[in-house]
Design a protein around this motif. Structure first.
Motif, PDB file in Angstrom:
ATOM      1  N   GLY A  66      -6.737   7.190 -28.974  1.00 41.99           N
ATOM      2  CA  GLY A  66      -5.636   8.148 -28.926  1.00 41.99           C
ATOM      3  C   GLY A  66      -4.301   7.528 -29.283  1.00 41.99           C
ATOM      4  O   GLY A  66      -3.553   8.060 -30.100  1.00 41.99           O
ATOM      5  N   THR A  67      -3.996   6.379 -28.687  1.00 47.03           N
ATOM      6  CA  THR A  67      -2.713   5.712 -28.950  1.00 47.03           C
ATOM      7  C   THR A  67      -2.861   4.418 -29.743  1.00 47.03           C
ATOM      8  O   THR A  67      -1.882   3.912 -30.273  1.00 47.03           O
ATOM      9  CB  THR A  67      -2.007   5.351 -27.632  1.00 47.03           C
ATOM     10  N   GLY A  68      -4.047   3.845 -29.761  1.00 51.85           N
ATOM     11  CA  GLY A  68      -4.266   2.540 -30.381  1.00 51.85           C
ATOM     12  C   GLY A  68      -4.024   1.400 -29.413  1.00 51.85           C
ATOM     13  O   GLY A  68      -4.377   0.257 -29.685  1.00 51.85           O
ATOM     14  N   ILE A  69      -3.430   1.699 -28.271  1.00 53.55           N
ATOM     15  CA  ILE A  69      -3.087   0.666 -27.299  1.00 53.55           C
ATOM     16  C   ILE A  69      -4.338   0.145 -26.591  1.00 53.55           C
ATOM     17  O   ILE A  69      -4.558  -1.061 -26.502  1.00 53.55           O
ATOM     18  CB  ILE A  69      -2.066   1.196 -26.273  1.00 53.55           C
ATOM     19  N   GLY A  70      -5.141   1.036 -26.079  1.00 56.67           N
ATOM     20  CA  GLY A  70      -6.326   0.627 -25.323  1.00 56.67           C
ATOM     21  C   GLY A  70      -7.274  -0.241 -26.127  1.00 56.67           C
ATOM     22  O   GLY A  70      -7.740  -1.280 -25.634  1.00 56.67           O
ATOM     23  N   VAL A  71      -7.550   0.163 -27.375  1.00 60.86           N
ATOM     24  CA  VAL A  71      -8.470  -0.637 -28.193  1.00 60.86           C
ATOM     25  C   VAL A  71      -7.859  -1.985 -28.552  1.00 60.86           C
ATOM     26  O   VAL A  71      -8.576  -2.982 -28.662  1.00 60.86           O
ATOM     27  CB  VAL A  71      -8.954   0.122 -29.453  1.00 60.86           C
ATOM     28  N   ALA A  72      -6.535  -2.047 -28.702  1.00 58.09           N
ATOM     29  CA  ALA A  72      -5.874  -3.325 -28.989  1.00 58.09           C
ATOM     30  C   ALA A  72      -6.005  -4.270 -27.801  1.00 58.09           C
ATOM     31  O   ALA A  72      -6.319  -5.455 -27.965  1.00 58.09           O
ATOM     32  CB  ALA A  72      -4.403  -3.106 -29.332  1.00 58.09           C
ATOM     33  N   ILE A  73      -5.781  -3.749 -26.603  1.00 56.87           N
ATOM     34  CA  ILE A  73      -5.904  -4.579 -25.403  1.00 56.87           C
ATOM     35  C   ILE A  73      -7.339  -5.051 -25.231  1.00 56.87           C
ATOM     36  O   ILE A  73      -7.590  -6.238 -24.996  1.00 56.87           O
ATOM     37  CB  ILE A  73      -5.418  -3.808 -24.161  1.00 56.87           C
ATOM     38  N   ALA A  74      -8.286  -4.139 -25.354  1.00 59.20           N
ATOM     39  CA  ALA A  74      -9.699  -4.491 -25.167  1.00 59.20           C
ATOM     40  C   ALA A  74     -10.151  -5.523 -26.196  1.00 59.20           C
ATOM     41  O   ALA A  74     -10.766  -6.540 -25.840  1.00 59.20           O
ATOM     42  CB  ALA A  74     -10.566  -3.243 -25.235  1.00 59.20           C
ATOM     43  N   ALA A  75      -9.874  -5.291 -27.469  1.00 57.83           N
ATOM     44  CA  ALA A  75     -10.299  -6.220 -28.520  1.00 57.83           C
ATOM     45  C   ALA A  75      -9.682  -7.600 -28.317  1.00 57.83           C
ATOM     46  O   ALA A  75     -10.330  -8.624 -28.556  1.00 57.83           O
ATOM     47  CB  ALA A  75      -9.943  -5.671 -29.894  1.00 57.83           C
ATOM     48  N   GLY A  76      -8.435  -7.630 -27.858  1.00 58.14           N
ATOM     49  CA  GLY A  76      -7.739  -8.891 -27.635  1.00 58.14           C
ATOM     50  C   GLY A  76      -8.321  -9.725 -26.509  1.00 58.14           C
ATOM     51  O   GLY A  76      -7.994 -10.902 -26.379  1.00 58.14           O
ATOM     52  N   LYS A  77      -9.202  -9.151 -25.711  1.00 54.64           N
ATOM     53  CA  LYS A  77      -9.862  -9.902 -24.639  1.00 54.64           C
ATOM     54  C   LYS A  77     -11.025 -10.738 -25.160  1.00 54.64           C
ATOM     55  O   LYS A  77     -11.494 -11.626 -24.457  1.00 54.64           O
ATOM     56  CB  LYS A  77     -10.380  -8.954 -23.543  1.00 54.64           C
ATOM     57  N   VAL A  78     -11.457 -10.471 -26.368  1.00 56.93           N
ATOM     58  CA  VAL A  78     -12.539 -11.259 -26.966  1.00 56.93           C
ATOM     59  C   VAL A  78     -11.915 -12.535 -27.532  1.00 56.93           C
ATOM     60  O   VAL A  78     -11.009 -12.468 -28.369  1.00 56.93           O
ATOM     61  CB  VAL A  78     -13.275 -10.451 -28.065  1.00 56.93           C
ATOM     62  N   PRO A  79     -12.361 -13.694 -27.068  1.00 54.97           N
ATOM     63  CA  PRO A  79     -11.762 -14.950 -27.533  1.00 54.97           C
ATOM     64  C   PRO A  79     -11.740 -15.059 -29.056  1.00 54.97           C
ATOM     65  O   PRO A  79     -12.719 -14.727 -29.731  1.00 54.97           O
ATOM     66  CB  PRO A  79     -12.675 -16.025 -26.920  1.00 54.97           C
ATOM     67  N   GLY A  80     -10.599 -15.500 -29.564  1.00 55.14           N
ATOM     68  CA  GLY A  80     -10.439 -15.710 -30.991  1.00 55.14           C
ATOM     69  C   GLY A  80      -9.976 -14.488 -31.761  1.00 55.14           C
ATOM     70  O   GLY A  80      -9.724 -14.575 -32.957  1.00 55.14           O
ATOM     71  N   ILE A  81      -9.830 -13.376 -31.083  1.00 55.12           N
ATOM     72  CA  ILE A  81      -9.450 -12.138 -31.772  1.00 55.12           C
ATOM     73  C   ILE A  81      -7.971 -11.860 -31.605  1.00 55.12           C
ATOM     74  O   ILE A  81      -7.415 -11.971 -30.514  1.00 55.12           O
ATOM     75  CB  ILE A  81     -10.284 -10.948 -31.240  1.00 55.12           C
ATOM     76  N   ARG A  82      -7.355 -11.483 -32.719  1.00 49.26           N
ATOM     77  CA  ARG A  82      -5.969 -11.028 -32.725  1.00 49.26           C
ATOM     78  C   ARG A  82      -5.968  -9.603 -33.266  1.00 49.26           C
ATOM     79  O   ARG A  82      -6.234  -9.378 -34.438  1.00 49.26           O
ATOM     80  CB  ARG A  82      -5.097 -11.966 -33.574  1.00 49.26           C
ATOM     81  N   ALA A  83      -5.716  -8.659 -32.364  1.00 45.01           N
ATOM     82  CA  ALA A  83      -5.673  -7.243 -32.727  1.00 45.01           C
ATOM     83  C   ALA A  83      -4.214  -6.788 -32.707  1.00 45.01           C
ATOM     84  O   ALA A  83      -3.474  -7.106 -31.774  1.00 45.01           O
ATOM     85  CB  ALA A  83      -6.495  -6.414 -31.740  1.00 45.01           C
ATOM     86  N   ALA A  84      -3.820  -6.053 -33.729  1.00 42.12           N
ATOM     87  CA  ALA A  84      -2.432  -5.617 -33.845  1.00 42.12           C
ATOM     88  C   ALA A  84      -2.345  -4.099 -33.940  1.00 42.12           C
ATOM     89  O   ALA A  84      -2.980  -3.487 -34.803  1.00 42.12           O
ATOM     90  CB  ALA A  84      -1.788  -6.246 -35.080  1.00 42.12           C
ATOM     91  N   LEU A  85      -1.560  -3.517 -33.057  1.00 35.45           N
ATOM     92  CA  LEU A  85      -1.280  -2.089 -33.071  1.00 35.45           C
ATOM     93  C   LEU A  85      -0.190  -1.843 -34.103  1.00 35.45           C
ATOM     94  O   LEU A  85       0.905  -2.389 -33.994  1.00 35.45           O
ATOM     95  CB  LEU A  85      -0.820  -1.632 -31.687  1.00 35.45           C
ATOM     96  N   CYS A  86      -0.485  -1.037 -35.107  1.00 33.28           N
ATOM     97  CA  CYS A  86       0.474  -0.790 -36.183  1.00 33.28           C
ATOM     98  C   CYS A  86       0.545   0.697 -36.493  1.00 33.28           C
ATOM     99  O   CYS A  86      -0.473   1.322 -36.786  1.00 33.28           O
ATOM    100  CB  CYS A  86       0.069  -1.537 -37.452  1.00 33.28           C
ATOM    101  N   HIS A  87       1.755   1.217 -36.449  1.00 34.28           N
ATOM    102  CA  HIS A  87       1.962   2.616 -36.805  1.00 34.28           C
ATOM    103  C   HIS A  87       2.949   2.752 -37.964  1.00 34.28           C
ATOM    104  O   HIS A  87       3.445   3.841 -38.226  1.00 34.28           O
ATOM    105  CB  HIS A  87       2.437   3.421 -35.593  1.00 34.28           C
ATOM    106  N   ASP A  88       3.210   1.636 -38.639  1.00 35.07           N
ATOM    107  CA  ASP A  88       4.047   1.672 -39.833  1.00 35.07           C
ATOM    108  C   ASP A  88       3.564   0.599 -40.805  1.00 35.07           C
ATOM    109  O   ASP A  88       2.863  -0.343 -40.414  1.00 35.07           O
ATOM    110  CB  ASP A  88       5.530   1.475 -39.485  1.00 35.07           C
ATOM    111  N   ILE A  89       3.925   0.744 -42.046  1.00 33.50           N
ATOM    112  CA  ILE A  89       3.452  -0.136 -43.116  1.00 33.50           C
ATOM    113  C   ILE A  89       3.946  -1.566 -42.930  1.00 33.50           C
ATOM    114  O   ILE A  89       3.171  -2.518 -43.086  1.00 33.50           O
ATOM    115  CB  ILE A  89       3.874   0.430 -44.497  1.00 33.50           C
TER     116      ILE A  89
END
Length: 165
Positions: A66-89
């Motif tokens: 819905g917001t992109g926030i939850g999946v960013a937080i969850a994915a970032g808990k996996v070691p070695g992963i950098r997830a970025a929430l982006c709503h602009d180019i």
């Protein structure tokens, strides 16, 4: 390029549009769900996509909720992963060029399909530049490894205590 994609039920329609867009760009896409608009828990999908990237099965991933926030937080808990929430180019470009983010997250209740496609396009076309940014990303990696080596797996979230009890 091969991309893993996943979403929760709030972003199912946006995911389907992004999949078609990527396919039209001749990018192979593997869909980790959800596959209907029935309710699912976004962490399950985010952990699966992030784990696939960590394992080297995919170079990049896209996660939507819905917001992109939850999946960013969850994915970032996996070691070695950098997830970025982006709503602009610009943020999407910087997520790759400066932060070497392997996962792009967006919120289906925040942006529309056409804007999301532009963000995905910018993120796909951007590559990590290294340089000063490389040094900073390396510091993030080293800190993560330090926590993993020290077994710092505190199970309580002190931010929810609020000084009570």
């Amino acid at each position: 390029m091969k991309i893993a994609i996943g979403c929760d039920h709030h972003a199912y329609r946006l995911k389907e549009s992004i999949k078609l867009f990527l396919t039209q760009m001749n990018i192979e896409v593997v869909d980790y769900g959800c596959h209907t608009e029935e309710a699912v828990d976004y962490p399950d999908v985010a952990f699966q996509v992030a784990s696939e990237i960590r394992s080297g099965n995919f170079e990049r991933g896209i996660l939507l909720c819905g917001t992109g926030i939850g999946v960013a937080i969850a994915a970032g808990k996996v070691p070695g992963i950098r997830a970025a929430l982006c709503h602009d180019i610009y943020s999407a470009e910087r997520a790759r060029k400066s932060n070497n983010a392997q996962i792009l997250t967006m919120g289906a209740q925040i942006i529309g399909v056409e804007h999301a496609k532009k963000i995905v396009d910018a993120w796909i076309r951007s590559e990590f530049q290294g340089g000063d940014s490389g040094r900073k990303v390396q510091k993030i990696i080293e800190q993560e490894l330090l926590y993993l080596r020290n077994g710092d797996h505190e199970e309580t979230d002190k931010s929810t205590n609020h000084g009570c009890g």
